[in-house]
Design a protein around this motif. Structure first.
Motif, PDB file in Angstrom:
ATOM      1  N   SER A   1      46.286 -18.272  85.622  1.00 18.42           N
ATOM      2  CA  SER A   1      45.764 -19.606  85.955  1.00 18.42           C
ATOM      3  C   SER A   1      45.894 -19.887  87.447  1.00 18.42           C
ATOM      4  O   SER A   1      46.875 -19.491  88.080  1.00 18.42           O
ATOM      5  CB  SER A   1      46.541 -20.661  85.174  1.00 18.42           C
ATOM      6  OG  SER A   1      46.240 -21.945  85.692  1.00 18.42           O
TER       7      SER A   1
ATOM      8  N   THR B   1      45.749 -31.217  82.977  1.00 15.63           N
ATOM      9  CA  THR B   1      46.557 -30.145  83.548  1.00 15.63           C
ATOM     10  C   THR B   1      46.329 -30.000  85.048  1.00 15.63           C
ATOM     11  O   THR B   1      45.341 -30.499  85.585  1.00 15.63           O
ATOM     12  CB  THR B   1      46.203 -28.801  82.891  1.00 15.63           C
ATOM     13  OG1 THR B   1      44.801 -28.590  83.014  1.00 15.63           O
ATOM     14  CG2 THR B   1      46.580 -28.781  81.427  1.00 15.63           C
ATOM     15  N   GLY B   2      47.234 -29.296  85.694  1.00 17.93           N
ATOM     16  CA  GLY B   2      47.010 -28.886  87.074  1.00 17.93           C
ATOM     17  C   GLY B   2      47.582 -29.802  88.128  1.00 17.93           C
ATOM     18  O   GLY B   2      47.438 -29.520  89.314  1.00 17.93           O
TER      19      GLY B   2
ATOM     20  N   GLU C   1      34.916 -29.482  87.784  1.00 17.16           N
ATOM     21  CA  GLU C   1      35.929 -28.983  86.863  1.00 17.16           C
ATOM     22  C   GLU C   1      35.920 -29.783  85.566  1.00 17.16           C
ATOM     23  O   GLU C   1      35.919 -29.220  84.480  1.00 17.16           O
ATOM     24  CB  GLU C   1      37.296 -29.046  87.524  1.00 17.16           C
ATOM     25  CG  GLU C   1      38.195 -27.914  87.090  1.00 17.16           C
ATOM     26  CD  GLU C   1      39.494 -27.911  87.870  1.00 17.16           C
ATOM     27  OE1 GLU C   1      40.538 -27.935  87.233  1.00 17.16           O
ATOM     28  OE2 GLU C   1      39.433 -27.900  89.119  1.00 17.16           O
TER      29      GLU C   1
ATOM     30  N   ASP D   1      51.177 -19.526  83.218  1.00 16.58           N
ATOM     31  CA  ASP D   1      50.106 -18.557  82.991  1.00 16.58           C
ATOM     32  C   ASP D   1      49.732 -17.869  84.307  1.00 16.58           C
ATOM     33  O   ASP D   1      49.094 -18.475  85.166  1.00 16.58           O
ATOM     34  CB  ASP D   1      48.895 -19.298  82.408  1.00 16.58           C
ATOM     35  CG  ASP D   1      47.709 -18.361  82.215  1.00 16.58           C
ATOM     36  OD1 ASP D   1      47.850 -17.146  82.472  1.00 16.58           O
ATOM     37  OD2 ASP D   1      46.640 -18.858  81.805  1.00 16.58           O
TER      38      ASP D   1
ATOM     39  N   TYR E   1      46.686 -22.536  88.521  1.00 18.67           N
ATOM     40  CA  TYR E   1      47.793 -23.505  88.599  1.00 18.67           C
ATOM     41  C   TYR E   1      49.144 -22.856  88.319  1.00 18.67           C
ATOM     42  O   TYR E   1      50.150 -23.532  88.161  1.00 18.67           O
ATOM     43  CB  TYR E   1      47.557 -24.652  87.610  1.00 18.67           C
ATOM     44  CG  TYR E   1      46.271 -25.388  87.853  1.00 18.67           C
ATOM     45  CD1 TYR E   1      46.030 -25.978  89.096  1.00 18.67           C
ATOM     46  CD2 TYR E   1      45.304 -25.496  86.861  1.00 18.67           C
ATOM     47  CE1 TYR E   1      44.850 -26.657  89.329  1.00 18.67           C
ATOM     48  CE2 TYR E   1      44.118 -26.175  87.092  1.00 18.67           C
ATOM     49  CZ  TYR E   1      43.893 -26.747  88.330  1.00 18.67           C
ATOM     50  OH  TYR E   1      42.727 -27.427  88.561  1.00 18.67           O
ATOM     51  N   HIS E   2      49.136 -21.513  88.220  1.00 16.29           N
ATOM     52  CA  HIS E   2      50.382 -20.808  87.936  1.00 16.29           C
ATOM     53  C   HIS E   2      51.453 -21.135  88.968  1.00 16.29           C
ATOM     54  O   HIS E   2      51.177 -21.128  90.172  1.00 16.29           O
ATOM     55  CB  HIS E   2      50.108 -19.288  87.937  1.00 16.29           C
ATOM     56  CG  HIS E   2      51.318 -18.476  87.632  1.00 16.29           C
ATOM     57  ND1 HIS E   2      51.704 -17.397  88.402  1.00 16.29           N
ATOM     58  CD2 HIS E   2      52.231 -18.587  86.648  1.00 16.29           C
ATOM     59  CE1 HIS E   2      52.809 -16.872  87.898  1.00 16.29           C
ATOM     60  NE2 HIS E   2      53.151 -17.576  86.830  1.00 16.29           N
TER      61      HIS E   2
ATOM     62  N   THR F   1      49.728 -24.364  81.937  1.00 14.02           N
ATOM     63  CA  THR F   1      49.103 -23.529  82.971  1.00 14.02           C
ATOM     64  C   THR F   1      50.116 -23.057  84.021  1.00 14.02           C
ATOM     65  O   THR F   1      49.893 -22.052  84.680  1.00 14.02           O
ATOM     66  CB  THR F   1      47.953 -24.269  83.679  1.00 14.02           C
ATOM     67  OG1 THR F   1      48.461 -25.415  84.365  1.00 14.02           O
ATOM     68  CG2 THR F   1      46.880 -24.709  82.687  1.00 14.02           C
ATOM     69  N   GLN F   2      51.243 -23.754  84.162  1.00 15.26           N
ATOM     70  CA  GLN F   2      52.234 -23.341  85.162  1.00 15.26           C
ATOM     71  C   GLN F   2      52.860 -21.984  84.819  1.00 15.26           C
ATOM     72  O   GLN F   2      53.356 -21.296  85.697  1.00 15.26           O
ATOM     73  CB  GLN F   2      53.319 -24.402  85.310  1.00 15.26           C
ATOM     74  CG  GLN F   2      54.263 -24.543  84.115  1.00 15.26           C
ATOM     75  CD  GLN F   2      55.081 -25.820  84.181  1.00 15.26           C
ATOM     76  OE1 GLN F   2      55.794 -26.067  85.133  1.00 15.26           O
ATOM     77  NE2 GLN F   2      54.947 -26.655  83.153  1.00 15.26           N
TER      78      GLN F   2
END
Length: 157
Positions: free
Chosen positions: A81, A27-28, A12, A78, A83-84, A75-76
């Motif tokens: 994503s 992120t994530g 990643e 999206d 990671y949503h 990303t939370q």
DNA sequence: GCCAACGTTGGC
DNA sequence: GCCAACGTTGGC
């Protein structure tokens, strides 16, 4: 000034990716302990051990530095994503992250070598059952690791 | 607030 | 792909 170890899957974002980009948003993170470290304990300029996880050769692959305060992780919100997090309220974001900047790539200080080093036996990373993607590193551990990184790789036997 | 079920992490 | 460890969820 504090020190941290941050895990990243090289598929990643590897140390080479960080070197190329110069700086990345971390992120994530979807674990409260790890989030709290970033939110409450991180400061700009903190030292980061960049760790490659979930890969053929897990270990420390380079050095980085915290280069922002914690801010909401986009990303939370999206839906596209991985990671949503549909439960996070945009008015009160649940997940935060910092940005991290490249310092240098090092030789790979592999997990077995870390485990073989008596002065590192207390490292949070090495404790049984540890899964946290962000763990604190003591100044003594940081110094010891810098020393190991500057030394030659152990010869295979 | 307990706790069983489930999901995730990550080394091997 | 296995599995141990641990976090989160949700019914009660």
């Amino acid at each position: 000034m504090s020190y941290w170890l941050m895990k990243s899957e090289p598929e990643e974002c590897s140390i080479d990716d960080l070197a190329r980009l110069g700086r990345v948003p971390w992120t994530g993170v979807r674990n409260y302990q790890a989030r709290n470290f970033m939110r409450d304990d991180f400061a700009v300029g903190d030292g980061v051990l960049f760790y490659h996880s979930s890969c053929p050769q897990p270990g420390i692959a380079g050095l980085a530095e915290v280069c922002s305060a914690a801010y909401p992780d986009a990303t939370q919100f999206d839906p596209a994503s991985p990671y949503h997090d549909p439960k996070s309220d945009p008015a009160k974001p649940r997940w935060l992250h910092v940005d991290v900047s490249f310092v240098r790539k090092t030789r790979l200080l592999a997990l077995p070598e870390l485990r073989q080093t008596p002065t590192l036996a207390g490292m949070r990373l090495l404790q049984p059952g540890n899964r946290l993607s962000i763990t604190p590193v003591t100044p003594a551990e940081w110094q010891e690791i810098l020393k190991l990184l500057d030394a030659a790789s152990p010869s295979p036997r």
